[in-house]
Scaffold this motif. Structure first.
Motif, PDB file in Angstrom:
ATOM      1  N   SER A 103       0.891  -1.260   0.009  1.00 15.18           N
ATOM      2  CA  SER A 103       0.001  -0.152   0.102  1.00 15.18           C
ATOM      3  C   SER A 103       0.869   1.292   0.132  1.00 15.18           C
ATOM      4  O   SER A 103       1.849   1.317   0.814  1.00 15.18           O
ATOM      5  N   GLY A 104       0.557   2.021  -0.862  1.00 13.21           N
ATOM      6  CA  GLY A 104       1.499   3.313  -0.964  1.00 13.21           C
ATOM      7  C   GLY A 104       1.127   4.105  -2.047  1.00 13.21           C
ATOM      8  O   GLY A 104      -0.169   3.936  -2.825  1.00 13.21           O
ATOM      9  N   GLY A 105       2.066   5.209  -2.403  1.00 16.51           N
ATOM     10  CA  GLY A 105       1.655   6.201  -3.424  1.00 16.51           C
ATOM     11  C   GLY A 105       2.306   5.704  -4.729  1.00 16.51           C
ATOM     12  O   GLY A 105       3.286   5.299  -4.950  1.00 16.51           O
ATOM     13  N   LEU A 106       1.719   5.695  -5.726  1.00 20.32           N
ATOM     14  CA  LEU A 106       1.911   5.798  -7.256  1.00 20.32           C
ATOM     15  C   LEU A 106       2.850   6.832  -7.751  1.00 20.32           C
ATOM     16  O   LEU A 106       2.668   8.040  -7.321  1.00 20.32           O
ATOM     17  N   PRO A 107       3.539   6.488  -8.551  1.00 19.17           N
ATOM     18  CA  PRO A 107       4.706   7.593  -9.293  1.00 19.17           C
ATOM     19  C   PRO A 107       3.679   8.765 -10.041  1.00 19.17           C
ATOM     20  O   PRO A 107       2.584   8.285 -10.446  1.00 19.17           O
TER      21      PRO A 107
ATOM     22  N   PRO B 133      11.808  -5.684 -21.165  1.00 22.26           N
ATOM     23  CA  PRO B 133      12.285  -4.431 -22.116  1.00 22.26           C
ATOM     24  C   PRO B 133      12.025  -3.299 -21.199  1.00 22.26           C
ATOM     25  O   PRO B 133      11.157  -2.429 -21.126  1.00 22.26           O
ATOM     26  N   LEU B 134      13.150  -3.292 -20.309  1.00 21.51           N
ATOM     27  CA  LEU B 134      12.890  -1.965 -19.169  1.00 21.51           C
ATOM     28  C   LEU B 134      14.090  -1.456 -18.901  1.00 21.51           C
ATOM     29  O   LEU B 134      15.381  -2.028 -19.353  1.00 21.51           O
ATOM     30  N   ARG B 135      14.222  -0.344 -18.316  1.00 23.87           N
ATOM     31  CA  ARG B 135      15.549   0.515 -18.096  1.00 23.87           C
ATOM     32  C   ARG B 135      15.250   1.387 -17.050  1.00 23.87           C
ATOM     33  O   ARG B 135      14.159   1.777 -16.764  1.00 23.87           O
ATOM     34  N   ARG B 136      16.358   1.849 -16.245  1.00 25.32           N
ATOM     35  CA  ARG B 136      16.156   2.638 -15.201  1.00 25.32           C
ATOM     36  C   ARG B 136      15.202   2.363 -14.299  1.00 25.32           C
ATOM     37  O   ARG B 136      14.131   3.101 -13.822  1.00 25.32           O
ATOM     38  N   SER B 137      15.372   1.180 -13.818  1.00 26.85           N
ATOM     39  CA  SER B 137      14.267   0.687 -12.594  1.00 26.85           C
ATOM     40  C   SER B 137      14.774   0.929 -11.336  1.00 26.85           C
ATOM     41  O   SER B 137      16.172   1.020 -11.081  1.00 26.85           O
ATOM     42  N   LYS B 138      14.128   1.484 -10.340  1.00 25.19           N
ATOM     43  CA  LYS B 138      14.472   1.789  -8.977  1.00 25.19           C
ATOM     44  C   LYS B 138      13.486   1.134  -8.051  1.00 25.19           C
ATOM     45  O   LYS B 138      12.025   0.897  -8.524  1.00 25.19           O
ATOM     46  N   VAL B 139      13.749   0.913  -6.754  1.00 22.99           N
ATOM     47  CA  VAL B 139      12.960   0.139  -5.894  1.00 22.99           C
ATOM     48  C   VAL B 139      12.861   1.099  -4.742  1.00 22.99           C
ATOM     49  O   VAL B 139      13.844   1.605  -4.072  1.00 22.99           O
ATOM     50  N   GLY B 140      11.619   1.542  -4.120  1.00 23.62           N
ATOM     51  CA  GLY B 140      11.458   2.436  -3.120  1.00 23.62           C
ATOM     52  C   GLY B 140      10.249   1.944  -2.450  1.00 23.62           C
ATOM     53  O   GLY B 140       9.187   2.070  -2.962  1.00 23.62           O
ATOM     54  N   GLU B 141      10.430   2.045  -0.905  1.00 24.24           N
ATOM     55  CA  GLU B 141       9.278   1.519  -0.221  1.00 24.24           C
ATOM     56  C   GLU B 141       8.488   0.178  -0.753  1.00 24.24           C
ATOM     57  O   GLU B 141       7.033   0.212  -0.921  1.00 24.24           O
ATOM     58  N   ARG B 142       9.340  -0.788  -1.409  1.00 22.07           N
ATOM     59  CA  ARG B 142       8.938  -2.024  -1.714  1.00 22.07           C
ATOM     60  C   ARG B 142       8.292  -1.985  -3.232  1.00 22.07           C
ATOM     61  O   ARG B 142       7.694  -2.957  -3.432  1.00 22.07           O
ATOM     62  N   LEU B 143       8.303  -0.927  -3.798  1.00 16.79           N
ATOM     63  CA  LEU B 143       7.527  -0.591  -5.197  1.00 16.79           C
ATOM     64  C   LEU B 143       8.653  -0.178  -6.119  1.00 16.79           C
ATOM     65  O   LEU B 143       9.563   0.490  -6.096  1.00 16.79           O
ATOM     66  N   LEU B 144       8.765  -1.351  -7.071  1.00 22.75           N
ATOM     67  CA  LEU B 144       9.705  -1.245  -8.133  1.00 22.75           C
ATOM     68  C   LEU B 144       8.943  -0.345  -9.148  1.00 22.75           C
ATOM     69  O   LEU B 144       8.121  -0.632  -9.635  1.00 22.75           O
ATOM     70  N   THR B 145       9.896   0.783  -9.815  1.00 22.00           N
ATOM     71  CA  THR B 145       9.139   1.485 -10.867  1.00 22.00           C
ATOM     72  C   THR B 145      10.371   1.756 -11.971  1.00 22.00           C
ATOM     73  O   THR B 145      11.528   1.713 -11.761  1.00 22.00           O
ATOM     74  N   ALA B 146       9.802   1.158 -13.303  1.00 24.67           N
ATOM     75  CA  ALA B 146      10.750   1.134 -14.323  1.00 24.67           C
ATOM     76  C   ALA B 146      10.249   1.689 -15.504  1.00 24.67           C
ATOM     77  O   ALA B 146       8.983   1.651 -15.491  1.00 24.67           O
TER      78      ALA B 146
ATOM     79  N   TRP C 272       4.422   5.700 -19.796  1.00 24.85           N
ATOM     80  CA  TRP C 272       4.037   4.244 -19.513  1.00 24.85           C
ATOM     81  C   TRP C 272       5.299   3.772 -18.284  1.00 24.85           C
ATOM     82  O   TRP C 272       6.334   4.459 -18.462  1.00 24.85           O
ATOM     83  N   TYR C 273       4.841   3.127 -17.264  1.00 26.29           N
ATOM     84  CA  TYR C 273       5.600   2.730 -16.352  1.00 26.29           C
ATOM     85  C   TYR C 273       5.505   1.027 -15.764  1.00 26.29           C
ATOM     86  O   TYR C 273       4.166   0.931 -16.008  1.00 26.29           O
ATOM     87  N   TYR C 274       6.408   0.402 -15.653  1.00 28.99           N
ATOM     88  CA  TYR C 274       6.226  -0.835 -15.092  1.00 28.99           C
ATOM     89  C   TYR C 274       6.415  -0.800 -13.666  1.00 28.99           C
ATOM     90  O   TYR C 274       7.460  -0.272 -13.154  1.00 28.99           O
ATOM     91  N   LEU C 275       5.476  -1.225 -12.948  1.00 29.64           N
ATOM     92  CA  LEU C 275       5.177  -1.172 -11.488  1.00 29.64           C
ATOM     93  C   LEU C 275       5.135  -2.728 -10.788  1.00 29.64           C
ATOM     94  O   LEU C 275       4.574  -3.390 -11.390  1.00 29.64           O
ATOM     95  N   ALA C 276       5.984  -2.969 -10.005  1.00 22.45           N
ATOM     96  CA  ALA C 276       6.032  -4.269  -9.353  1.00 22.45           C
ATOM     97  C   ALA C 276       6.234  -4.138  -7.708  1.00 22.45           C
ATOM     98  O   ALA C 276       6.884  -3.269  -7.409  1.00 22.45           O
ATOM     99  N   ALA C 277       5.678  -5.017  -6.952  1.00 21.97           N
ATOM    100  CA  ALA C 277       5.730  -4.760  -5.560  1.00 21.97           C
ATOM    101  C   ALA C 277       5.691  -6.232  -4.835  1.00 21.97           C
ATOM    102  O   ALA C 277       5.369  -7.352  -5.670  1.00 21.97           O
ATOM    103  N   ALA C 278       6.156  -6.433  -3.672  1.00 20.47           N
ATOM    104  CA  ALA C 278       6.351  -7.637  -3.002  1.00 20.47           C
ATOM    105  C   ALA C 278       6.081  -7.365  -1.650  1.00 20.47           C
ATOM    106  O   ALA C 278       5.847  -6.278  -1.140  1.00 20.47           O
ATOM    107  N   ALA C 279       5.423  -8.529  -0.675  1.00 24.47           N
ATOM    108  CA  ALA C 279       5.304  -8.304   0.587  1.00 24.47           C
ATOM    109  C   ALA C 279       6.481  -7.878   1.483  1.00 24.47           C
ATOM    110  O   ALA C 279       7.508  -8.019   0.855  1.00 24.47           O
ATOM    111  N   ARG C 280       6.460  -7.428   2.725  1.00 22.76           N
ATOM    112  CA  ARG C 280       7.133  -7.117   3.554  1.00 22.76           C
ATOM    113  C   ARG C 280       8.063  -8.164   3.860  1.00 22.76           C
ATOM    114  O   ARG C 280       7.560  -9.460   3.911  1.00 22.76           O
ATOM    115  N   GLY C 281       9.430  -8.025   3.789  1.00 25.09           N
ATOM    116  CA  GLY C 281      10.266  -8.920   3.926  1.00 25.09           C
ATOM    117  C   GLY C 281      10.924  -9.576   2.331  1.00 25.09           C
ATOM    118  O   GLY C 281      11.857 -10.152   2.642  1.00 25.09           O
ATOM    119  N   LEU C 282      10.424  -9.203   1.549  1.00 22.89           N
ATOM    120  CA  LEU C 282      10.867  -9.318   0.326  1.00 22.89           C
ATOM    121  C   LEU C 282      11.158  -8.119  -0.520  1.00 22.89           C
ATOM    122  O   LEU C 282      10.503  -6.964  -0.430  1.00 22.89           O
TER     123      LEU C 282
END
Length: 558
Positions: free
Chosen positions: A446-450, A523-536, A506-516
Motif C-alpha cells: 500500500s502506498g503512493g503511485l509515481p 524490456p525495461l530500463r532505469r528501474s528503482k525500488v522504493g518502499e517495496r515498489l519497483l518503478t521502471a 508508461w511505467y512498469y510497477l512491481a511490488a512484494a510483501a514485507r520482507g521481500l
C-alpha cells in the motif's frame, strides 16, 4: 483343514503385533454392540488382512476395514465368537467412542491406546485418506480423557491376544450362501426401519441399496466433542417418513452414480446422516451427509446434489434462498454488527453485499471465538481472512507448520479495512468451478503511485479448494480503477503490471510483501525500488507500451 487363529507358534513379536492390531480394531469399530461380537469382528479383520507389506501397511489395512467394516466380515463369525475370552474390556470406552467420527476414533485409539506420537498419528490419518488430519487429532485429544478415563485393559487380562482355541474354517461355498441369505435378511430389516413404504427390488427402493438414514441425538453436541456427527436433524419435515425416504433414495442413487464414474471407486460407504429436513422458501429441502460429502435434496422428487464439504465442525451449510443451517452451538452477526435472527438452527436470509453475490457473508460466533465466513457458491460458507500490509514474509528457516513463511496471522474476524478490500476484489476473480474451502486477501503493498498517481493497494486474493489445490489472483487497486495483475503466490506475494500516468507515459510497477524485494526483467530500463515498489520505464518510447513479456520475482530483503 484346521488352523489356530492368531500368532500360534510364531515368534513373540508376531504375537505382540497381532495383539496390538486387534486392540486398535476393537476400539475403532463403530457401534455399541456386544463386546463379544466386537472382539470377534476385530480378530476377524486382523486375521483377514494378512501380514504382507510390513506392520505399518497392515495396520493401515486393519484400521481402514475397522472404520467402516464391510458386511462380508460378519459372515461366518461363529468360530471367533466361540473363542471369546472369559473377561472382556469395560464397555464405557466403546460407548463413548461410538459418538465420534470414524477418523476421530482412529486418532483417539492411536493416541490413548497405542500411545502413538501425534506426528505419527498424522501420517497414519493421511494414509487413510484424511485430507486435513490436524483438526481430527485435536478433536481426538480433547475426547481422550473422557473416553479413556480408565485404562482400556483390565489388569491381569489379555482379551486381545491370539486365540489358542483351534477353530475350523468353512469351505467357501457355504460362506457364499450364508452371505446371500444374510444380505437378504438385512435388507428386510432396513425396509422395516425406513417405514416399508418402498417396494423391494428394482431401482426405487432405498432398502435394496442397504441404506438407512441416521441422526444424532438432539443433545449429543452438549455431551461429546463438537463435530458434524453431533449435529442434530432439524426442520419441520424431520418426522415426514415419506419425504425422508425420497431423500434417501436420491442419496443412494447419487452416491452409486458417483462411484460408477470413478475408476476403482466405491459409493460413499456407511449410512447417511440427516442434518435437515424442512421447508425453505416454501420448498421442501433435505440435507444428508456422510464423511466429507453433503447432499442437498430439493423435493418433492428433485435430484440430489452431492458436494465435497470438508469436515469443519462449525461452518454453516447452505439451504438456499440466502438461508443457512448453523451448528447448534453457534450464532451469527451481520457485517454491520446486528445479530442474525435464527430459528431452529436456520438463519434469516443473508446475502453478501457485493454486486456478484460472492464475498463476506456474516461473522460466525462459535465455541472458539468469532470468524468471518463468506459465500463462494459452494455447499458451505468458508472462512474469509485478510492480511494487512504490515504482514511480513519471514526469512528462510522460519516456516510455519503449514509451510508458509508469513509470521503474522490473519485476523479471525474481518474489520473495516478487510471488508473494504473484499468488497472490491470478491467479484474480480471468476466464479470458482470447485467448492472453496478457505479464502484470504493479502494486501501486501500500500502506498503512493509515481508521478502523482495517488494512493493504491496491491492485493493477492487466494482460494483453497475443498478437493485440494489453490488459486490466487493479484489486483492493483486505484481509487477508481482495478488492474488485473495475473497469478500471485498467496504465501509470498509479488506482482507487476504496466501502468500509465496522467501525462500518458508508461511505467512498469512491481511490488512484494514485507520482507521481500521485487525484481523485474524484460524490456525495461532505469528501474528503482522504493518502499517495496519497483518503478521502471520502458526500453523504448515512454508513450508506447512494450509488447515483450516481463518476468517478476522476489528475493528476501537483506
Amino acid at each position: 483343514m484346521r488352523h489356530e487363529h492368531g500368532a500360534g507358534p510364531g515368534p513373540r513379536g508376531a504375537r505382540a503385533d497381532y495383539r496390538d492390531l486387534v486392540r486398535l480394531a476393537y476400539f475403532v469399530l463403530p457401534g455399541t454392540g456386544s463386546r463379544v461380537y466386537r472382539l470377534a469382528m476385530a480378530r476377524r479383520i486382523v486375521e483377514g488382512t494378512g501380514a504382507r507389506g510390513g506392520h505399518a501397511r497392515r495396520r493401515t489395512r486393519v484400521l481402514r476395514h475397522a472404520m467402516r467394516p464391510s458386511r462380508r466380515w460378519r459372515i461366518g463369525l461363529g468360530p471367533w465368537l466361540r473363542a471369546a475370552p472369559p473377561r472382556l474390556p469395560d464397555p464405557a470406552a466403546t460407548t463413548a467412542l461410538a459418538a465420534l467420527d470414524p477418523a476421530v476414533r482412529v486418532a483417539c485409539a492411536l493416541l490413548s491406546v497405542a500411545r502413538t506420537p501425534r506426528y505419527a498419528v498424522r501420517d497414519q490419518l493421511v494414509a487413510l485418506g484424511v485430507r486435513d488430519p490436524w483438526p481430527v487429532i485435536e478433536a481426538a485429544g480433547a475426547a481422550a480423557e473422557r473416553v479413556f478415563a480408565a485404562d482400556p485393559e483390565r489388569p491381569g487380562t489379555d482379551p486381545f491376544g491370539p486365540v489358542r482355541r483351534p477353530v475350523r474354517h468353512r469351505p467357501p461355498a457355504p460362506v457364499g450362501i450364508a452371505f446371500v441369505l444374510t444380505t437378504g435378511l438385512l435388507g428386510v430389516m432396513v425396509v422395516s426401519e425406513s417405514g416399508g413404504r418402498a417396494p423391494l427390488g428394482g431401482t426405487s427402493s432405498a432398502a435394496a441399496r442397504d441404506a438407512r438414514l441416521i441422526s444424532a441425538a438432539p443433545d449429543a453436541w452438549r455431551r461429546t466433542p463438537h463435530g458434524l456427527d453431533v449435529w442434530p436433524a432439524r426442520g419441520d419435515l424431520t418426522a415426514d417418513a415419506a419425504f425422508r425416504e425420497r431423500a434417501l433414495l436420491a442419496w443412494t442413487a447419487a452416491t452409486r452414480a458417483g462411484a460408477a464414474g470413478r475408476a476403482g471407486g466405491s459409493r460413499q460407504e456407511g449410512d447417511p446422516q440427516l442434518l435437515f429436513a424442512g421447508r425453505v422458501g416454501g420448498r421442501p429441502v433435505a440435507l444428508l451427509r456422510r464423511g466429507d460429502k453433503i447432499g442437498r435434496f430439493t423435493g418433492p422428487d428433485g435430484p440430489l446434489t452431492l458436494s465435497t464439504a470438508g469436515a469443519d465442525a462449525e461452518a454453516p451449510v447452505a439451504l438456499g434462498g440466502g438461508r443457512y443451517l448453523l451448528a447448534p452451538w453457534t450464532g451469527a452477526e451481520t457485517l454491520t454488527g446486528r445479530k442474525v435472527a435464527v430459528s431452529h438452527g436456520v438463519t434469516e436470509p443473508v446475502t453478501p453485499r457485493t454486486p456478484c453475490g460472492r464475498g463476506p457473508l456474516f461473522h460466525l460466533k462459535g465455541s472458539g471465538g468469532g470468524r468471518t465466513v463468506g459465500e463462494f457458491g459452494g455447499p458451505r460458507p468458508v472462512t474469509v481472512t485478510y492480511r494487512p500490509p504490515s504482514s511480513k514474509y519471514a526469512s528462510a528457516g522460519h516456516e510455519s507448520a503449514s509451510g508458509a513463511r508469513d509470521v503474522s496471522d490473519p485476523s479471525d474476524e474481518l474489520k473495516a479495512d478487510g471488508l473494504r478490500v473484499w468488497d472490491r476484489v470478491a467479484c474480480l476473480a471468476p466464479t470458482p468451478a470447485r467448492p472453496v474451502a478457505a479464502a484470504t486477501a493479502w494486501e501486501f503493498w500500500s502506498g503512493g503511485l509515481p508521478k502523482g498517481g495517488g494512493r493504491a493497494q496491491w492485493v493477492c486474493a487466494g482460494m483453497a479448494f475443498a478437493g485440494g489445490g489453490t488459486a490466487a489472483q493479484g489486483t492493483l487497486l486505484e481509487k477508481e480503477k482495478a488492474h488485473d495483475t495475473g497469478w500471485c503466490d498467496d504465501r509470498r506475494p509479488a506482482a507487476g503490471t504496466w501502468w500509465r500516468s496522467a501525462r500518458g507515459d508508461w511505467y512498469y510497477l512491481a511490488a512484494a510483501a514485507r520482507g521481500l524485494v521485487p525484481r523485474a526483467e524484460g524490456p525495461l530500463r532505469r528501474s528503482k525500488v522504493g518502499e517495496r515498489l519497483l518503478t521502471a520505464v520502458p526500453a523504448g518510447p515512454a508513450d508506447r507500451r512494450p509488447a515483450g513479456p516481463v518476468t517478476v520475482s522476489a528475493r528476501p530483503a537483506p
